[in-house]
Design a protein around this motif. Sequence first.
Motif, PDB file in Angstrom:
ATOM      1  N   GLY A   1       0.859  -1.158  -0.041  1.00  0.00           N
ATOM      2  CA  GLY A   1       0.105   0.090  -0.008  1.00  0.00           C
ATOM      3  C   GLY A   1       0.904   1.193   0.041  1.00  0.00           C
ATOM      4  N   ILE A   2       2.249   1.134  -0.180  1.00  0.00           N
ATOM      5  CA  ILE A   2       2.824   2.246  -0.040  1.00  0.00           C
ATOM      6  C   ILE A   2       3.844   2.222  -1.130  1.00  0.00           C
ATOM      7  N   MET A   3       4.187   3.259  -2.146  1.00  0.00           N
ATOM      8  CA  MET A   3       5.109   3.123  -3.423  1.00  0.00           C
ATOM      9  C   MET A   3       5.696   4.562  -3.642  1.00  0.00           C
ATOM     10  N   HIS A   4       6.733   4.420  -4.135  1.00  0.00           N
ATOM     11  CA  HIS A   4       7.253   5.501  -4.739  1.00  0.00           C
ATOM     12  C   HIS A   4       7.093   5.579  -6.102  1.00  0.00           C
ATOM     13  N   ALA A   5       5.629   6.170  -6.492  1.00  0.00           N
ATOM     14  CA  ALA A   5       4.944   6.101  -7.561  1.00  0.00           C
ATOM     15  C   ALA A   5       5.263   7.641  -8.351  1.00  0.00           C
ATOM     16  N   CYS A   6       6.012   8.365  -7.566  1.00  0.00           N
ATOM     17  CA  CYS A   6       6.161   9.889  -8.071  1.00  0.00           C
ATOM     18  C   CYS A   6       7.849  10.400  -8.324  1.00  0.00           C
ATOM     19  N   GLY A   7       8.669   9.278  -8.225  1.00  0.00           N
ATOM     20  CA  GLY A   7       9.888   9.459  -8.354  1.00  0.00           C
ATOM     21  C   GLY A   7      10.809  10.131  -7.340  1.00  0.00           C
ATOM     22  N   HIS A   8      10.341  10.434  -6.178  1.00  0.00           N
ATOM     23  CA  HIS A   8      10.961  10.795  -5.011  1.00  0.00           C
ATOM     24  C   HIS A   8      12.228  10.134  -4.744  1.00  0.00           C
ATOM     25  N   ASP A   9      12.283   8.801  -4.939  1.00  0.00           N
ATOM     26  CA  ASP A   9      13.325   7.860  -4.499  1.00  0.00           C
ATOM     27  C   ASP A   9      14.422   8.411  -5.624  1.00  0.00           C
ATOM     28  N   VAL A  10      14.087   8.670  -6.817  1.00  0.00           N
ATOM     29  CA  VAL A  10      15.131   8.907  -7.826  1.00  0.00           C
ATOM     30  C   VAL A  10      15.682  10.553  -7.373  1.00  0.00           C
ATOM     31  N   HIS A  11      14.905  11.354  -7.120  1.00  0.00           N
ATOM     32  CA  HIS A  11      15.362  12.561  -6.710  1.00  0.00           C
ATOM     33  C   HIS A  11      16.444  12.318  -5.255  1.00  0.00           C
ATOM     34  N   THR A  12      15.904  11.689  -4.558  1.00  0.00           N
ATOM     35  CA  THR A  12      16.930  11.449  -3.259  1.00  0.00           C
ATOM     36  C   THR A  12      18.184  10.742  -3.557  1.00  0.00           C
ATOM     37  N   ALA A  13      18.162   9.611  -4.489  1.00  0.00           N
ATOM     38  CA  ALA A  13      19.408   8.947  -4.889  1.00  0.00           C
ATOM     39  C   ALA A  13      20.060  10.076  -5.932  1.00  0.00           C
ATOM     40  N   SER A  14      19.706  10.789  -6.439  1.00  0.00           N
ATOM     41  CA  SER A  14      20.394  11.718  -7.465  1.00  0.00           C
ATOM     42  C   SER A  14      21.090  12.767  -6.437  1.00  0.00           C
ATOM     43  N   LEU A  15      20.351  13.313  -5.384  1.00  0.00           N
ATOM     44  CA  LEU A  15      21.154  14.351  -4.581  1.00  0.00           C
ATOM     45  C   LEU A  15      22.160  13.342  -3.819  1.00  0.00           C
ATOM     46  N   LEU A  16      22.089  12.182  -3.534  1.00  0.00           N
ATOM     47  CA  LEU A  16      23.021  11.644  -2.895  1.00  0.00           C
ATOM     48  C   LEU A  16      24.342  11.441  -3.640  1.00  0.00           C
ATOM     49  N   GLY A  17      23.874  11.146  -4.827  1.00  0.00           N
ATOM     50  CA  GLY A  17      25.062  11.280  -6.084  1.00  0.00           C
ATOM     51  C   GLY A  17      25.791  12.544  -6.157  1.00  0.00           C
ATOM     52  N   VAL A  18      25.195  13.647  -5.900  1.00  0.00           N
ATOM     53  CA  VAL A  18      25.583  15.029  -6.095  1.00  0.00           C
ATOM     54  C   VAL A  18      26.689  15.239  -4.830  1.00  0.00           C
ATOM     55  N   ALA A  19      26.171  14.561  -3.761  1.00  0.00           N
ATOM     56  CA  ALA A  19      26.903  14.611  -2.398  1.00  0.00           C
ATOM     57  C   ALA A  19      28.532  13.827  -2.849  1.00  0.00           C
ATOM     58  N   ARG A  20      28.261  12.661  -3.490  1.00  0.00           N
ATOM     59  CA  ARG A  20      29.642  12.137  -3.694  1.00  0.00           C
ATOM     60  C   ARG A  20      30.534  12.940  -4.668  1.00  0.00           C
ATOM     61  N   ILE A  21      29.734  13.345  -5.605  1.00  0.00           N
ATOM     62  CA  ILE A  21      30.625  14.086  -6.771  1.00  0.00           C
ATOM     63  C   ILE A  21      30.918  15.706  -6.020  1.00  0.00           C
ATOM     64  N   ALA A  22      30.334  16.151  -5.410  1.00  0.00           N
ATOM     65  CA  ALA A  22      30.960  17.445  -4.793  1.00  0.00           C
ATOM     66  C   ALA A  22      31.937  17.353  -3.888  1.00  0.00           C
ATOM     67  N   GLN A  23      31.816  16.180  -2.974  1.00  0.00           N
ATOM     68  CA  GLN A  23      32.794  15.752  -2.031  1.00  0.00           C
ATOM     69  C   GLN A  23      34.243  15.617  -2.680  1.00  0.00           C
ATOM     70  N   ALA A  24      34.116  14.887  -3.753  1.00  0.00           N
ATOM     71  CA  ALA A  24      35.323  14.504  -4.478  1.00  0.00           C
ATOM     72  C   ALA A  24      35.917  15.828  -5.254  1.00  0.00           C
ATOM     73  N   LEU A  25      35.157  16.623  -5.584  1.00  0.00           N
ATOM     74  CA  LEU A  25      35.566  17.877  -6.188  1.00  0.00           C
ATOM     75  C   LEU A  25      35.690  19.389  -5.235  1.00  0.00           C
TER      76      LEU A  25
END
Length: 395
Positions: free
Chosen positions: A99-123
């Motif tokens: 009865g609960i689902m990421h049907a609006c892509g918020h998991d994508v948004h969050t994972a993408s921002l965590l990816g930004v954290a990895r990239i920005a820390q490296a730079l």
Amino acid sequence: MLIDKIKTLCSLYSGEIIADRRHMHQHPELSFHEHETAAYIKKLLDLLEVPWRASAGTGIIGTITGSKPSSTVVALRADIDALPIDEENDTPYRSVHKGIMHACGHDVHTASLLGVARIAQALKDDFAGQIKLIFQPAEEKYPGGAKAMVEEGFLNYPGLDAVIGQHTMPELEAGKVGMKPGRYMASNDELYITIRGRGGHGAQPHLNVDPVVIASHVIIALQQIVSRIANPAMPTVLSIGKMFAAGSTNIIPEEVYLEGTLRTLDETWRKEVHAHIEKIAKGISESMGGTCNVKIQGFPGVHNNEELTAKVFQYAVEYLGKENVVTLNTWMAGEDFGEFSQLAESCYYRLGVGNKAKGINSSLHTPTFDVDELNVFNMSSGLMAYIALRRLGNK
């Protein structure tokens, strides 16, 4: 070059970003209850040595500071909550919470921002200023996490130059992004109308005040706001989606309950519509012997700062190529990202996630929504990181 560095890092981290997305997709949580999601984000930020603070309950604000001196700050936002939808996809990362689902892509948004954290820390040695990572709770439910985060004041940093957000768009092919300057998304108001009469036997209508009949007149009359009061040049949507009357074949109920939505693109007109709704609903109810209570609550629209959006469009072209950046039309859906526009110039763009050849084309808020992971996560974090660093560099 900066683009080459970011693309190399985005490719390097894409597997980890996809793993983040799949974990969150499997373990979705509803608005204001994103406790496990918040714990996951905090743990990863700790591993990346990104300082953070809690905000608005389950929200998080991370900070990445470049090695070069500058007081300029760019904020990037992702929402973290899911929807009350039972997932129908048959994938290894299907939601484990019925009865609960990421049907609006918020998991994508969050994972993408965590990816930004990895990239920005490296730079960190490559840029000046700060990047604020906003992991916002409760985008899907009023009063919304954005408003709470803004009101807490933790984002009122001196030098906050821009707030950037992205949202999945299944109609747009993965690998592409789209945006629109100026008015982009509608305000989103929830309407709650209770009409009270005097219930009784259905065979004795003369002894009753029928709230069902009153409600029917109210629903029809409210449509006149759009067709006869609104300027035809101003997009306006007013829909009643729920009508509940606890009567029966021969029972007139005491009250009728209505729920609906109002969408428009102008804040002044929005307030005028609120007044029209209340006046019409109460006026008709009282003229027919009943009473009426009207409650309206919601978010302002999303207005993309024209100058900033032109810059973001340019950065996206630099990173993705001209053929992968498109101009969008107005979207009448609602989003509380507009609350962040109070803090600084803002831009909200759409991230293509669809792939018709793979059968990935279900709309947002449907039980079969999914994204083309490989073609999304090889660019989503990199693009957002590039936009932030280019903006900091230009300042």
